[in-house]
Motif scaffolding. Structure first.
Motif, PDB file in Angstrom:
ATOM      1  N   MET A 277       0.834  -1.206   0.000  1.00 14.43           N
ATOM      2  CA  MET A 277       0.000   0.000   0.000  1.00 14.43           C
ATOM      3  C   MET A 277       0.866   1.253   0.000  1.00 14.43           C
ATOM      4  N   GLY A 278       2.029   1.175   0.642  1.00 13.59           N
ATOM      5  CA  GLY A 278       2.967   2.296   0.588  1.00 13.59           C
ATOM      6  C   GLY A 278       3.459   2.530  -0.831  1.00 13.59           C
ATOM      7  N   ILE A 279       3.775   1.439  -1.532  1.00 15.40           N
ATOM      8  CA  ILE A 279       4.206   1.543  -2.927  1.00 15.40           C
ATOM      9  C   ILE A 279       3.072   2.093  -3.789  1.00 15.40           C
ATOM     10  N   PHE A 280       1.849   1.656  -3.509  1.00 16.69           N
ATOM     11  CA  PHE A 280       0.655   2.162  -4.197  1.00 16.69           C
ATOM     12  C   PHE A 280       0.579   3.686  -4.096  1.00 16.69           C
ATOM     13  N   TRP A 281       0.751   4.210  -2.889  1.00 15.92           N
ATOM     14  CA  TRP A 281       0.674   5.659  -2.691  1.00 15.92           C
ATOM     15  C   TRP A 281       1.862   6.376  -3.323  1.00 15.92           C
ATOM     16  N   VAL A 282       3.026   5.745  -3.322  1.00  8.03           N
ATOM     17  CA  VAL A 282       4.193   6.319  -3.998  1.00  8.03           C
ATOM     18  C   VAL A 282       3.907   6.478  -5.495  1.00  8.03           C
ATOM     19  N   GLY A 283       3.247   5.466  -6.077  1.00 11.70           N
ATOM     20  CA  GLY A 283       2.894   5.543  -7.486  1.00 11.70           C
ATOM     21  C   GLY A 283       2.040   6.757  -7.792  1.00 11.70           C
TER      22      GLY A 283
ATOM     23  N   ILE B 187       1.732   2.860 -13.620  1.00  8.82           N
ATOM     24  CA  ILE B 187       2.042   1.426 -13.604  1.00  8.82           C
ATOM     25  C   ILE B 187       2.275   0.935 -12.179  1.00  8.82           C
ATOM     26  N   VAL B 188       3.043   1.693 -11.410  1.00  6.54           N
ATOM     27  CA  VAL B 188       3.305   1.313 -10.010  1.00  6.54           C
ATOM     28  C   VAL B 188       1.996   1.250  -9.225  1.00  6.54           C
ATOM     29  N   ALA B 189       1.152   2.275  -9.380  1.00  6.44           N
ATOM     30  CA  ALA B 189      -0.099   2.338  -8.628  1.00  6.44           C
ATOM     31  C   ALA B 189      -1.064   1.218  -9.015  1.00  6.44           C
ATOM     32  N   PHE B 190      -1.076   0.857 -10.288  1.00  9.27           N
ATOM     33  CA  PHE B 190      -2.013  -0.171 -10.750  1.00  9.27           C
ATOM     34  C   PHE B 190      -1.615  -1.586 -10.302  1.00  9.27           C
ATOM     35  N   TRP B 191      -0.306  -1.810 -10.154  1.00 10.31           N
ATOM     36  CA  TRP B 191       0.156  -3.168  -9.826  1.00 10.31           C
ATOM     37  C   TRP B 191       0.395  -3.395  -8.337  1.00 10.31           C
ATOM     38  N   ALA B 192       0.582  -2.341  -7.571  1.00  9.76           N
ATOM     39  CA  ALA B 192       0.907  -2.495  -6.145  1.00  9.76           C
ATOM     40  C   ALA B 192      -0.379  -2.682  -5.347  1.00  9.76           C
ATOM     41  N   THR B 193      -0.720  -3.916  -5.049  1.00  7.78           N
ATOM     42  CA  THR B 193      -1.917  -4.208  -4.263  1.00  7.78           C
ATOM     43  C   THR B 193      -1.702  -5.473  -3.446  1.00  7.78           C
ATOM     44  N   PRO B 194      -2.136  -5.483  -2.198  1.00  2.00           N
ATOM     45  CA  PRO B 194      -2.005  -6.697  -1.387  1.00  2.00           C
ATOM     46  C   PRO B 194      -2.857  -7.851  -1.913  1.00  2.00           C
ATOM     47  N   THR B 195      -4.002  -7.523  -2.528  1.00  7.12           N
ATOM     48  CA  THR B 195      -4.884  -8.548  -3.072  1.00  7.12           C
ATOM     49  C   THR B 195      -5.118  -8.280  -4.557  1.00  7.12           C
ATOM     50  N   MET B 196      -4.577  -9.144  -5.398  1.00  3.45           N
ATOM     51  CA  MET B 196      -4.742  -9.000  -6.848  1.00  3.45           C
ATOM     52  C   MET B 196      -5.830  -9.958  -7.313  1.00  3.45           C
TER      53      MET B 196
ATOM     54  N   LEU C  26       1.784   9.451  -5.996  1.00  2.00           N
ATOM     55  CA  LEU C  26       2.578  10.654  -5.744  1.00  2.00           C
ATOM     56  C   LEU C  26       3.465  10.977  -6.940  1.00  2.00           C
ATOM     57  N   ILE C  27       4.046   9.933  -7.553  1.00  3.43           N
ATOM     58  CA  ILE C  27       4.858  10.128  -8.763  1.00  3.43           C
ATOM     59  C   ILE C  27       4.010  10.735  -9.874  1.00  3.43           C
ATOM     60  N   VAL C  28       2.785  10.235 -10.020  1.00  3.93           N
ATOM     61  CA  VAL C  28       1.875  10.780 -11.041  1.00  3.93           C
ATOM     62  C   VAL C  28       1.657  12.266 -10.813  1.00  3.93           C
ATOM     63  N   LEU C  29       1.304  12.631  -9.593  1.00  2.00           N
ATOM     64  CA  LEU C  29       0.994  14.031  -9.293  1.00  2.00           C
ATOM     65  C   LEU C  29       2.210  14.931  -9.449  1.00  2.00           C
ATOM     66  N   LEU C  30       3.344  14.501  -8.894  1.00  2.00           N
ATOM     67  CA  LEU C  30       4.558  15.320  -8.998  1.00  2.00           C
ATOM     68  C   LEU C  30       4.997  15.497 -10.446  1.00  2.00           C
ATOM     69  N   SER C  31       4.822  14.451 -11.250  1.00  2.00           N
ATOM     70  CA  SER C  31       5.234  14.524 -12.655  1.00  2.00           C
ATOM     71  C   SER C  31       4.476  15.607 -13.411  1.00  2.00           C
ATOM     72  N   THR C  32       3.194  15.775 -13.079  1.00  2.00           N
ATOM     73  CA  THR C  32       2.408  16.799 -13.782  1.00  2.00           C
ATOM     74  C   THR C  32       2.923  18.205 -13.461  1.00  2.00           C
ATOM     75  N   PHE C  33       3.402  18.404 -12.244  1.00  2.00           N
ATOM     76  CA  PHE C  33       3.897  19.729 -11.863  1.00  2.00           C
ATOM     77  C   PHE C  33       5.326  19.965 -12.335  1.00  2.00           C
ATOM     78  N   MET C  34       6.056  18.893 -12.644  1.00  2.00           N
ATOM     79  CA  MET C  34       7.433  19.059 -13.123  1.00  2.00           C
ATOM     80  C   MET C  34       7.484  19.485 -14.588  1.00  2.00           C
ATOM     81  N   THR C  35       6.380  19.313 -15.294  1.00  2.00           N
ATOM     82  CA  THR C  35       6.265  19.925 -16.635  1.00  2.00           C
ATOM     83  C   THR C  35       5.490  21.219 -16.446  1.00  2.00           C
ATOM     84  N   ASN C  36       4.178  21.154 -16.587  1.00  2.05           N
ATOM     85  CA  ASN C  36       3.317  22.277 -16.220  1.00  2.05           C
ATOM     86  C   ASN C  36       1.912  21.710 -16.028  1.00  2.05           C
ATOM     87  N   HIS C  37       1.532  21.535 -14.793  1.00  3.03           N
ATOM     88  CA  HIS C  37       0.261  20.911 -14.454  1.00  3.03           C
ATOM     89  C   HIS C  37      -0.905  21.617 -15.136  1.00  3.03           C
ATOM     90  N   PHE C  38      -0.876  22.936 -15.148  1.00  2.00           N
ATOM     91  CA  PHE C  38      -2.020  23.703 -15.629  1.00  2.00           C
ATOM     92  C   PHE C  38      -2.085  23.739 -17.158  1.00  2.00           C
TER      93      PHE C  38
END
Length: 241
Positions: free
Chosen positions: A123-129, A183-192, A131-143
């Motif tokens: 679940m920690g990896i899930f949330w990291v995924g 990809i990280v967020a979609f695959w990181a789950t305790p129950t698949m 977070l990567i998505v959100l941060l990536s949008t701001f590292m270009t230009n979110h708006f």
């Protein structure tokens, strides 16, 4: 008045996108939202597979086609250029809500991590995924990515200018950290479950197929600058095979 209407359209489209983004976290992670990837009435597996594949295709095809320069050129003959990106965002978000609503759970278990520590790590990896998505949008230009910059510039009566190419933050590690996060967020789950696996496999395959078209467009637009970037930095995973 037209500028105000364009701006309102852009803002409403962004709000709908943001709600679809938040819902996606709950949908994939089986968290809080009314309908998740594993909730709902379980029906026969074959009809469920067909419905889910159709829903995935209904999102993937317009999402990819509308991103192509040729489609944008055609589309902006009929709508203001300032709302082209907002329309893309709005259509994609509405198709996601359709997927959330009609998705059929397929609850056969592929893996299940019973360890509390193992579940917490995944679940920690899930949330990291995410977070990567959100941060990536701001590292270009979110708006700019979600159409707000375009309608704001139009509101001010200025001409839109494309953003310059920048290699910052996560974009120094891979060319598409946004997709890495998904990809990280979609695959990181305790129950698949089987349904979750279908979703993860299909979306991951779509990401790599769609990136081939996007890479071609980026090479055309940025030329040697992107070619050099492509030679130095891996596409999705932050290491070279």
């Amino acid at each position: 008045m037209s500028r105000i209407l364009v701006s309102l359209y852009g803002v409403v489209s962004y709000i709908i996108f943001f709600l679809s983004f938040l819902y996606a976290i709950g949908f994939v992670g089986n968290l809080l939202v009314p309908k998740t990837i594993d909730s709902g009435d379980v029906t026969a597996i074959v009809p469920s597979l067909i419905i889910n594949v159709v829903l995935l295709a209904l999102f993937a095809i317009p999402h990819s086609v509308m991103a192509r320069p040729a489609f944008k050129q055609w589309f902006t003959r009929y709508i203001p250029v300032a709302i082209e990106r907002s329309t893309y965002v709005l259509v994609s978000s509405l198709l996601l809500f359709l997927l959330y609503w009609l998705w059929q759970p397929i609850t056969g278990v592929i893996w299940n991590i019973e360890s509390a520590v193992g579940s917490m790590i995944l679940m920690g990896i899930f949330w990291v995924g995410w977070l990567i998505v959100l941060l990536s949008t701001f590292m270009t230009n979110h708006f700019d990515l979600f159409g707000l910059r375009q309608v704001y510039i139009n509101f001010k009566g200025q001409e839109y200018s494309h953003l310059e190419f920048r290699m910052i933050g996560l974009y120094k590690l891979c060319r598409h950290p946004l997709m890495l996060g998904f990809i990280v967020a979609f695959w990181a789950t305790p129950t698949m479950t089987t349904g979750h696996l279908l979703f993860s496999v299909a979306t991951t395959a779509y990401i790599f197929i769609a990136l081939q078209f996007e890479e071609r467009d980026l090479l055309t637009f940025f030329g040697d600058t992107y070619k050099s970037y492509k030679e130095k930095v891996p596409m999705v995973f932050p290491y070279k095979w």
